[in-house]
Write an enzyme that holds these catalytic residues in place. Structure first.
Site, PDB file in Angstrom:
ATOM      1  N   TYR A 137      -0.550  -4.674  -1.522  1.00  0.00           N
ATOM      2  CA  TYR A 137      -1.164  -5.985  -1.741  1.00  0.00           C
ATOM      3  C   TYR A 137      -2.115  -5.863  -2.929  1.00  0.00           C
ATOM      4  CZ  TYR A 137      -4.054 -10.104  -0.371  1.00  0.00           C
ATOM      5  OH  TYR A 137      -4.747 -11.288  -0.327  1.00  0.00           O
ATOM      6  N   LYS A 165       3.099  -7.368  -2.799  1.00  0.00           N
ATOM      7  CA  LYS A 165       2.600  -8.743  -2.814  1.00  0.00           C
ATOM      8  C   LYS A 165       1.549  -8.813  -3.913  1.00  0.00           C
ATOM      9  CE  LYS A 165      -0.458 -12.064  -0.771  1.00  0.00           C
ATOM     10  NZ  LYS A 165      -1.605 -12.290   0.137  1.00  0.00           N
TER      11      LYS A 165
END
Length: 288
Positions: A137, A165
């Protein structure tokens, strides 16, 4: 490794009681609502989920309760975050035992890590002990540590990393990563966009999916956007993006930097999906 992630992943807000405990009844209703609306996965304990603010016992309760309620219907992504590798490893060990499908791992936060090799070593040490596949992330606005495209490329090639992500809000870097892997079928992992302002452009450029916190109130609209983009229907995907941005902006009020977390929860209260819009202090629990 589970099936490749794609589609619309909802970053779940954490329903709370007035004394900041997990509202389990609201959580169960929220999970079922997301699945019914058509989300392809649920991410918990991230930025929208107030994961960095919750006590460890609350984090564990959130993970276990979510996994139980989902009951295998869609993937569950549980976030591990902390200011040190050791702290992250403790979170990862707890998630490994929970039955979550993916561990979402951020770069360390609070301290600055200008040497990219320190981040690589951080992820490698976490991957070494994890049984569950990782999603990296990239959220430099919250962690304070930017990650260059070359480093993202090294991370996505790690054996236990299933994807990235990207919430960097650096569209140029994100597009560069997509350009390096234009074929979805052969890229080393899933590439997902977390910047809600460019979902249409990202999907049209070949992103595998989107991860949205504010989109929890507009799941069907996001699934329409996703469907249009992967069908290469440029005009419809742009129209859905415009609708989504307009509706989300309306929910976030005139001061989104101050009220964004409360505003999203309050929208779910209005539609009777959760019982209350309580947030962890010192987030404001009202709209001015």
């Amino acid at each position: 490794m589970p099936k490749k992630l794609e589609g619309v992943i909802i970053a779940l807000p954490t329903p709370l009681t007035k004394d900041e405990n997990i509202d389990i009844a609201s959580l169960r209703t929220l999970v079922d609502y997301c699945i019914t609306e058509g989300t392809n996965g649920i991410m918990i304990l991230g930025t929208m989920g107030e994961g960095a603010s919750l006590l460890d016992c609350q984090r564990q309760q959130m993970i276990e309760s979510t996994v139980e309620q989902v009951n295998g219907r869609i993937p569950v992504l549980a976030t591990a975050s902390g200011s040190s590798t050791r702290r992250n490893i403790e979170h990862v060990k707890a998630i490994d035992k929970s039955g979550a499908d993916y561990i979402v791992c951020t770069s360390p936060y609070y301290y600055k890590y200008p040497d990219p090799e320190s981040l690589i070593q951080h992820i490698e040490r976490i991957a070494d002990i994890a049984d569950t596949p990782l999603i990296f992330y990239n959220a430099p606005l919250f962690t304070g540590n930017a990650v260059h495209t070359d480093i993202l490329e090294r991370i996505i090639h790690m054996e236990k990393v299933a994807g990235i992500k990207d919430s960097s809000c650096n569209f140029g870097n994100f597009v560069e990563l997509l350009r390096r892997y234009p074929d979805k079928e052969t890229r080393p992992g899933t590439i997902m966009q977390g910047d809600e302002s460019v979902f249409d452009s990202s999907l049209l450029m070949g992103a595998d999916g989107v991860v949205s916190g504010g989109g929890v109130a507009f799941i069907k609209l996001l699934t329409q956007l996703y469907g249009a983009a992967v069908s290469n229907d440029r005009m419809r995907s742009i129209q859905y993006q415009q609708q989504f941005s307009k509706q989300l902006s309306k929910v976030l009020t005139s001061d989104p930097q101050r009220n964004w977390l409360y505003s999203i929860k309050n929208e779910l209260v209005k539609t009777r999906i959760i019982s209350n819009a309580y947030v962890t202090a010192p987030f404001p629990d009202s709209i001015i």
